[in-house]
Design a protein around this motif. Structure first.
Motif, PDB file in Angstrom:
ATOM      1  N   VAL A  64      -6.178  18.034  26.587  1.00 59.90           N
ATOM      2  CA  VAL A  64      -6.056  17.627  27.986  1.00 59.90           C
ATOM      3  C   VAL A  64      -5.042  16.506  28.147  1.00 59.90           C
ATOM      4  N   ALA A  65      -5.013  15.560  27.202  1.00 56.72           N
ATOM      5  CA  ALA A  65      -4.061  14.455  27.303  1.00 56.72           C
ATOM      6  C   ALA A  65      -2.626  14.964  27.316  1.00 56.72           C
ATOM      7  N   ALA A  66      -2.348  15.998  26.531  1.00 59.76           N
ATOM      8  CA  ALA A  66      -0.999  16.569  26.516  1.00 59.76           C
ATOM      9  C   ALA A  66      -0.681  17.285  27.817  1.00 59.76           C
ATOM     10  N   LEU A  67      -1.689  17.863  28.447  1.00 55.64           N
ATOM     11  CA  LEU A  67      -1.462  18.565  29.714  1.00 55.64           C
ATOM     12  C   LEU A  67      -1.045  17.615  30.826  1.00 55.64           C
ATOM     13  N   THR A  68      -1.577  16.402  30.818  1.00 57.11           N
ATOM     14  CA  THR A  68      -1.325  15.457  31.910  1.00 57.11           C
ATOM     15  C   THR A  68      -0.381  14.333  31.517  1.00 57.11           C
ATOM     16  N   ALA A  69       0.177  14.370  30.317  1.00 60.99           N
ATOM     17  CA  ALA A  69       1.027  13.288  29.825  1.00 60.99           C
ATOM     18  C   ALA A  69       2.196  13.027  30.773  1.00 60.99           C
ATOM     19  N   GLY A  70       2.440  11.742  31.052  1.00 64.14           N
ATOM     20  CA  GLY A  70       3.553  11.356  31.922  1.00 64.14           C
ATOM     21  C   GLY A  70       3.181  11.247  33.381  1.00 64.14           C
ATOM     22  N   TYR A  71       1.940  11.611  33.716  1.00 64.22           N
ATOM     23  CA  TYR A  71       1.489  11.552  35.103  1.00 64.22           C
ATOM     24  C   TYR A  71       0.218  10.713  35.165  1.00 64.22           C
ATOM     25  N   PRO A  72       0.310   9.482  35.671  1.00 66.52           N
ATOM     26  CA  PRO A  72      -0.854   8.594  35.685  1.00 66.52           C
ATOM     27  C   PRO A  72      -1.960   9.130  36.582  1.00 66.52           C
ATOM     28  N   THR A  73      -3.182   8.771  36.238  1.00 69.36           N
ATOM     29  CA  THR A  73      -4.308   9.202  37.057  1.00 69.36           C
ATOM     30  C   THR A  73      -4.261   8.502  38.421  1.00 69.36           C
ATOM     31  N   LEU A 204       2.494  11.565  42.682  1.00 70.54           N
ATOM     32  CA  LEU A 204       2.750  12.024  41.318  1.00 70.54           C
ATOM     33  C   LEU A 204       2.922  10.873  40.328  1.00 70.54           C
ATOM     34  N   GLY A 205       3.070   9.643  40.841  1.00 70.26           N
ATOM     35  CA  GLY A 205       3.248   8.500  39.957  1.00 70.26           C
ATOM     36  C   GLY A 205       4.687   8.166  39.656  1.00 70.26           C
ATOM     37  N   ASP A 206       5.626   8.928  40.235  1.00 69.57           N
ATOM     38  CA  ASP A 206       7.048   8.666  40.004  1.00 69.57           C
ATOM     39  C   ASP A 206       7.782   8.348  41.313  1.00 69.57           C
ATOM     40  N   GLY A 207       7.021   7.925  42.321  1.00 69.46           N
ATOM     41  CA  GLY A 207       7.613   7.633  43.623  1.00 69.46           C
ATOM     42  C   GLY A 207       7.600   8.805  44.574  1.00 69.46           C
ATOM     43  N   ARG A 208       7.199   9.977  44.082  1.00 68.62           N
ATOM     44  CA  ARG A 208       7.109  11.167  44.932  1.00 68.62           C
ATOM     45  C   ARG A 208       5.655  11.534  45.167  1.00 68.62           C
ATOM     46  N   ALA A 209       5.461  12.346  46.190  1.00 69.29           N
ATOM     47  CA  ALA A 209       4.118  12.871  46.473  1.00 69.29           C
ATOM     48  C   ALA A 209       4.229  14.346  46.833  1.00 69.29           C
ATOM     49  N   ASN A 210       3.203  15.086  46.455  1.00 66.02           N
ATOM     50  CA  ASN A 210       3.046  16.456  46.937  1.00 66.02           C
ATOM     51  C   ASN A 210       2.417  16.359  48.321  1.00 66.02           C
ATOM     52  N   VAL A 211       3.106  16.879  49.335  1.00 72.75           N
ATOM     53  CA  VAL A 211       2.603  16.791  50.709  1.00 72.75           C
ATOM     54  C   VAL A 211       2.490  18.192  51.286  1.00 72.75           C
ATOM     55  N   GLY A 212       1.495  18.387  52.168  1.00 71.39           N
ATOM     56  CA  GLY A 212       1.325  19.717  52.740  1.00 71.39           C
ATOM     57  C   GLY A 212       0.410  19.712  53.938  1.00 71.39           C
ATOM     58  N   TYR A 213       0.331  20.877  54.556  1.00 74.66           N
ATOM     59  CA  TYR A 213      -0.492  21.059  55.750  1.00 74.66           C
ATOM     60  C   TYR A 213      -0.990  22.498  55.762  1.00 74.66           C
ATOM     61  N   GLY A 214      -2.267  22.703  56.168  1.00 80.60           N
ATOM     62  CA  GLY A 214      -2.809  24.058  56.202  1.00 80.60           C
ATOM     63  C   GLY A 214      -3.821  24.252  57.307  1.00 80.60           C
ATOM     64  N   GLU A 215      -4.033  25.512  57.683  1.00 76.80           N
ATOM     65  CA  GLU A 215      -5.055  25.889  58.659  1.00 76.80           C
ATOM     66  C   GLU A 215      -5.390  27.362  58.466  1.00 76.80           C
ATOM     67  N   LEU A 216      -6.363  27.852  59.214  1.00 75.33           N
ATOM     68  CA  LEU A 216      -6.804  29.234  59.073  1.00 75.33           C
ATOM     69  C   LEU A 216      -5.761  30.209  59.608  1.00 75.33           C
ATOM     70  N   VAL A 217      -5.641  31.344  58.947  1.00 73.79           N
ATOM     71  CA  VAL A 217      -4.729  32.396  59.394  1.00 73.79           C
ATOM     72  C   VAL A 217      -5.150  32.924  60.758  1.00 73.79           C
ATOM     73  N   SER A 218      -6.453  32.922  61.036  1.00 77.20           N
ATOM     74  CA  SER A 218      -6.954  33.463  62.299  1.00 77.20           C
ATOM     75  C   SER A 218      -6.415  32.714  63.508  1.00 77.20           C
ATOM     76  N   GLY A 219      -5.886  31.514  63.314  1.00 78.29           N
ATOM     77  CA  GLY A 219      -5.296  30.765  64.415  1.00 78.29           C
ATOM     78  C   GLY A 219      -3.914  31.241  64.808  1.00 78.29           C
ATOM     79  N   GLY A 220      -3.352  32.195  64.023  1.00 76.78           N
ATOM     80  CA  GLY A 220      -2.041  32.749  64.352  1.00 76.78           C
ATOM     81  C   GLY A 220      -0.897  31.791  64.128  1.00 76.78           C
ATOM     82  N   VAL A 221      -1.063  30.843  63.209  1.00 80.72           N
ATOM     83  CA  VAL A 221      -0.043  29.821  62.993  1.00 80.72           C
ATOM     84  C   VAL A 221       1.240  30.426  62.412  1.00 80.72           C
ATOM     85  N   THR A 222       2.392  29.906  62.843  1.00 81.42           N
ATOM     86  CA  THR A 222       3.690  30.310  62.325  1.00 81.42           C
ATOM     87  C   THR A 222       4.198  29.260  61.338  1.00 81.42           C
ATOM     88  N   ARG A 223       5.265  29.612  60.629  1.00 79.85           N
ATOM     89  CA  ARG A 223       5.857  28.640  59.695  1.00 79.85           C
ATOM     90  C   ARG A 223       6.318  27.392  60.443  1.00 79.85           C
TER      91      ARG A 223
END
Length: 371
Positions: A64-73, A204-223
Motif C-alpha cells: 500500500v505504501a508504494a501505491l500512495t508514495a509521493g502523495y501525502p494523506t 493532491l498535495g502538489d498544489g493541485r486538486a481534483n475538482v468536479g461536479y455531479g448530479e442525477l442523469v434523470s435531471g437531464g443535465v448537459t455538459r
C-alpha cells in the motif's frame, strides 16, 4: 484458444484486486487480465481513496505504501450542507488522493509482479458454456469476472440492463490549483439548486486538486450545465482536462447471476449513492470475486453470498440514506449533527466512503437539529 483458470475483464482497481485475490488464495492459478487500454492510463474519478480501501489491498499482500508514495494523506474533511451549514473535522483515519493514472498503473504492476498475466485486448463477445466461458473466441476460462466499468460489456452479455436514469449519476472532473484554505482538506459541497447535486475538491498535495461536479442523469443535465455547476459551487476554480463520466449507483445494482460469470465494481453498479465513491466498493467486490472464482460453476452463488455477508447491511443503510437525502432539510440536519458530535461525523464519513451503517446516533442527532 488461450486458456486461463480465471479471466478478468478490466484492469482497474476491481480487476486488479480480483486477480490478486485469486493468486493469494491459490498461488498456482493462471489468471489473465484483459483491458482495452495500455497502462498507465487516466480514469475519470475523484481520485479519493478511503483508508478502508487500502486495508482491503493490504489484506491481499499488496504494498500500500508504494501505491500512495509521493502523495501525502489528507487528514481533514469539510462538508457544506445545502442550506449553508458547514462542518470541518479531522477524519478518524486520513484519506489519500492519488490520480488514477498513477494508482491504477502501480496497482496493476504489483499484480503482474505476483504472476498475473496481462493482455491489451478489447472484449466484444462473451459466450457461457456449462463448463467454461469463452471471450471473443480467443480466450477460454473456468470463470470470467467482469470488472470493466460502467459500460460493462460483460454485464450486457449476461442480459442485465443498465441503471435507470434515477439510479444513474453523471459527473465532470478536472484538475485545478487548490482553492485558498483547502490544502490538506477534502471538500464536498452541496446546494439546493438542481438538488441532489454536489461538487468536490480533493487536494493532491502538489498544489493541485481534483475538482468536479455531479448530479442525477434523470435531471437531464448537459455538459454545459455540469461545467456551470462546477463553477457555481466552487467559485474561482479554473480546471483543466475536464472529462465527464457516468456513475451507476448501488441503488440500481442488478441481482448477480449464478454460474461462471461474475461482476465487480462499477460493472455491478457499486457506486455509493451518497458520495459517488467507488474505489472501496471496487477493491472489496473485486477481492470477493477473486475468492469466489475458485468455486467454478458455483462462483456466482458464492460471490453473492460473500457480498451479502460483507456489504448487505451497509448497502441497505446507504439506500435508505439516499432516499432520505432527497429532502435537503434532512441533509442540513445531518451536517449539523456532524458539526456538534465527532462520533456522528465519523458515522457519516463511514457511511459515505466505506461500509458504515445508518446509526441511531446520527438519526437522533439529525432529528434534534431539525427542531
Amino acid at each position: 484458444m488461450e486458456h486461463a483458470d480465471v479471466v478478468v475483464v478490466g484492469a482497474g482497481p476491481a480487476g486488479a484486486a480480483c486477480a490478486a485475490a485469486v493468486r493469494r488464495a491459490r498461488p498456482d492459478a493462471d489468471v489473465l487480465v484483459l483491458d482495452r487500454s495500455a497502462f498507465p492510463r487516466d480514469k475519470v474519478c475523484g481520485d479519493g481513496i478511503a483508508p478502508e480501501a487500502l486495508d482491503v489491498l493490504a489484506g491481499l499482500d499488496l504494498d500500500v505504501a508504494a501505491l500512495t508514495a509521493g502523495y501525502p494523506t489528507v487528514p481533514r474533511l469539510r462538508l457544506h450542507a445545502p442550506g449553508g451549514t458547514t462542518v470541518e473535522r479531522t477524519l478518524h483515519r486520513p484519506s489519500s488522493v492519488v490520480p488514477r493514472a498513477v494508482l491504477d498503473g502501480r496497482l496493476l504492476a504489483q499484480v503482474i509482479d505476483r504472476g498475473v498475466r496481462f493482455r491489451q485486448h478489447t472484449v466484444r463477445a462473451v459466450t457461457v458454456h456449462a463448463d467454461h466461458v469463452e471471450v471473443d473466441g480467443r480466450f477460454h476460462a473456468g470463470v470470467l469476472v467482469g470488472a470493466d466499468g460502467a459500460e460493462s460489456v460483460v454485464r450486457r452479455a449476461l442480459g442485465l440492463a443498465g441503471n435507470p436514469p434515477g439510479r444513474l449519476a453523471v459527473a465532470i472532473r478536472g484538475y485545478a490549483p487548490v482553492l485558498p484554505g483547502s490544502e490538506g482538506v477534502q471538500v464536498v459541497t452541496t446546494t439546493e439548486q438542481r438538488w441532489p447535486a454536489y461538487a468536490w475538491s480533493f487536494p493532491l498535495g502538489d498544489g493541485r486538486a481534483n475538482v468536479g461536479y455531479g448530479e442525477l442523469v434523470s435531471g437531464g443535465v448537459t455538459r454545459a450545465e455540469l461545467v456551470a455547476g462546477l463553477h457555481r459551487m466552487l467559485p474561482g476554480v479554473e480546471p483543466e482536462g475536464l472529462r465527464a463520466h457516468r456513475l451507476p449507483l448501488s441503488t440500481g445494482r442488478p441481482r448477480l447471476p449464478d454460474g461462471r460469470v461474475l461482476l465487480a465494481g462499477d460493472a455491478q453498479s457499486l457506486i455509493n449513492p451518497l458520495t459517488g465513491e467507488g474505489i472501496f466498493y471496487a477493491v472489496l467486490s473485486g477481492a470477493l470475486a477473486g475468492e469466489a472464482a475458485l468455486h467454478g460453476a458455483r462462483a456466482g452463488q458464492v460471490h453473492r453470498r460473500l457480498l451479502r455477508r460483507r456489504l448487505g447491511g451497509h448497502l441497505r443503510s446507504s439506500g435508505v440514506a439516499s432516499q432520505l437525502s432527497r429532502w435537503p432539510v434532512l441533509m442540513e440536519g445531518v451536517v449539523r449533527a456532524a458539526r456538534e458530535d465527532q462520533r456522528a461525523f465519523d458515522d457519516v464519513v463511514a457511511l459515505g466512503l466505506a461500509d458504515g451503517r445508518l446509526t441511531a446516533r446520527t438519526l437522533a442527532g439529525t432529528v434534534r437539529r431539525l427542531r
